[in-house]
Design a protein around this motif. Structure first.
Motif, mmCIF file in Angstrom:
data_model
loop_
_atom_site.group_PDB
_atom_site.id
_atom_site.type_symbol
_atom_site.label_atom_id
_atom_site.label_comp_id
_atom_site.label_asym_id
_atom_site.label_seq_id
_atom_site.Cartn_x
_atom_site.Cartn_y
_atom_site.Cartn_z
ATOM 1 N N LYS A 1 21.146 9.204 6.200
ATOM 2 C CA LYS A 1 20.600 9.258 7.559
ATOM 3 C C LYS A 1 19.464 10.263 7.640
ATOM 4 O O LYS A 1 18.390 9.980 8.211
ATOM 5 C CB LYS A 1 21.717 9.618 8.531
ATOM 6 N N ARG A 2 19.689 11.450 7.088
ATOM 7 C CA ARG A 2 18.622 12.466 7.111
ATOM 8 C C ARG A 2 17.401 11.993 6.336
ATOM 9 O O ARG A 2 16.259 12.282 6.725
ATOM 10 C CB ARG A 2 19.155 13.782 6.542
ATOM 11 N N LEU B 1 11.841 10.158 6.418
ATOM 12 C CA LEU B 1 10.798 9.171 6.110
ATOM 13 C C LEU B 1 10.109 8.683 7.381
ATOM 14 O O LEU B 1 8.873 8.536 7.417
ATOM 15 C CB LEU B 1 11.421 7.994 5.355
ATOM 16 N N ALA B 2 10.910 8.434 8.441
ATOM 17 C CA ALA B 2 10.312 8.000 9.709
ATOM 18 C C ALA B 2 9.390 9.072 10.284
ATOM 19 O O ALA B 2 8.289 8.781 10.768
ATOM 20 C CB ALA B 2 11.411 7.651 10.713
ATOM 21 N N LYS C 1 5.430 8.704 10.930
ATOM 22 C CA LYS C 1 4.878 9.013 12.256
ATOM 23 C C LYS C 1 3.790 10.072 12.163
ATOM 24 O O LYS C 1 2.706 9.921 12.746
ATOM 25 C CB LYS C 1 6.004 9.494 13.163
ATOM 26 N N GLN C 2 4.067 11.110 11.398
ATOM 27 C CA GLN C 2 3.080 12.174 11.238
ATOM 28 C C GLN C 2 1.826 11.653 10.554
ATOM 29 O O GLN C 2 0.703 12.031 10.904
ATOM 30 C CB GLN C 2 3.693 13.323 10.431
ATOM 31 N N SER C 3 2.025 10.768 9.554
ATOM 32 C CA SER C 3 0.875 10.195 8.860
ATOM 33 C C SER C 3 0.025 9.355 9.804
ATOM 34 O O SER C 3 -1.212 9.431 9.788
ATOM 35 C CB SER C 3 1.362 9.351 7.681
#
Length: 334
Positions: A180-181, A186-187, A191-193
């Protein structure tokens, strides 16, 4: 000879009564079967046939490592926990006479105290509350061992061993939590990318717009500078022509040109007029006759070459003549 033997025996007996207590140690001495005193580090004399060393005690801090004890949590999970107790003997007399086997007493007391504490906690709390369990056990054991002359300094839980089924379930839970972490990380990274990419595109668009704006401004300034320089060149050229004409007029005035010269200049002006495509010609009113004007124009004009006729529309001036007008211009310039 008997005296010597007696003295030797007496010396041996005396030496056997001398006791040396080392540092961090103590000796409990009984006299005639009852407690007499506690010998501290140093030299002491033991009375033969009366005094007896009942117990030698180590005053250093000691460690008691107890084997795993089965305990049951509040949610009925059986696990095994082993503990380590750090203690020191503060009162040799109480330690010698307080309890028969102090180490076994501490072990049993530790096991019962541990069961009481763990019985009030569930599995998850037990696994995450080591410090709290250690603190409670140390406090309870210290109070219980005071009558034995023992001070408990610290209690530590070495291992907490849940059942195999519980351990496998916990491992699966931890694996799912890690996955989960990982997914969340990765999400967040994607998002940051995306945010950084959009921000970069925005900055690039702003920079391109600024560059185009600057380019337009520079082009406008260059065109403006070009037009200003062309206007300045034209103005300078007109000024040079006017200065040349003024210089010519000044020279004519200095030369005191007569009426004949002025007439010749007037005819030259008519010659220039005839070179154009104008359909109207202004002629002086004091010419002797029209035939003389026509002859002069034909001789001085190249476009006609004597082959084409003059334009049909000819306008005579009513006031003054070209020579008089040219004279007035000369006077104005002067």
């Amino acid at each position: 000879m008997p005296i010597i033997v007696f003295l030797v025996v007496l010396l041996i007996v005396f030496l056997s009564t001398i006791r040396i207590v080392p540092e961090a140690c103590a000796m409990v001495v009984e006299r005639l079967g009852s407690f007499h005193s506690v010998w501290r580090p140093g030299v002491h004399i033991l009375i033969p046939f009366m005094d007896r060393i009942a117990k030698r005690i180590n005053l250093k801090e000691q460690v008691a490592d107890f084997p795993p004890q089965p305990v049951i949590t509040k949610d009925n999970v059986t696990m095994r926990i082993d503990s380590v107790v750090f203690f020191v003997i503060t009162d040799p007399k109480l330690y010698a006479y307080g309890v028969e086997n102090p180490i076994a007493a501490i072990e049993n007391l530790t096991a019962t105290t541990l069961r009481n504490i763990i019985g009030s906690m569930d599995l998850d709390t037990t696994l995450t509350s080591r410090d709290e369990i250690n603190t409670q056990m140390r406090s309870l054991l210290d109070v219980a061992t005071d009558p034995w002359g023992i001070k408990v300094n610290r209690v530590e839980l070495k291992n907490i061993l849940p059942p195999d089924a519980i351990r496998e379930a916990m491992e699966k839970q931890m694996k799912a939590e890690r996955e989960k972490r990982e997914s969340i990380t990765l999400a967040e990274a994607k998002k940051q990318s995306a945010v950084l990419t959009a921000e970069g595109n925005k900055q690039a668009a702003i920079l391109n717009a600024e560059a185009d704006k600057q380019k337009t401004i520079l082009a406008a300034e260059a065109q403006k500078e070009k037009e200003i320089r062309e206007a300045e060149g034209k103005a300078q050229a007109i000024l040079d022509v006017q200065r040349a004409e003024a210089e010519g007029i000044r020279l004519l005035r200095e030369a005191r040109a007569d009426e004949a010269v002025l007439r010749i200049r007037a005819l030259e002006a008519f010659t220039k007029v005839s070179n154009g495509r104008s359909t109207k010609i202004i002629i002086p009113s004091d010419l002797q006759n029209m035939s003389g004007l026509v002859s002069a124009l034909r001789e001085s004009s190249s476009p006609f070459d004597g082959k084409e006729e003059l334009p049909s529309s000819v306008q005579n001036t009513t006031e003054g003549n070209t020579v008089a007008t040219y004279r007035d211009e000369i006077r104005d310039e002067g």
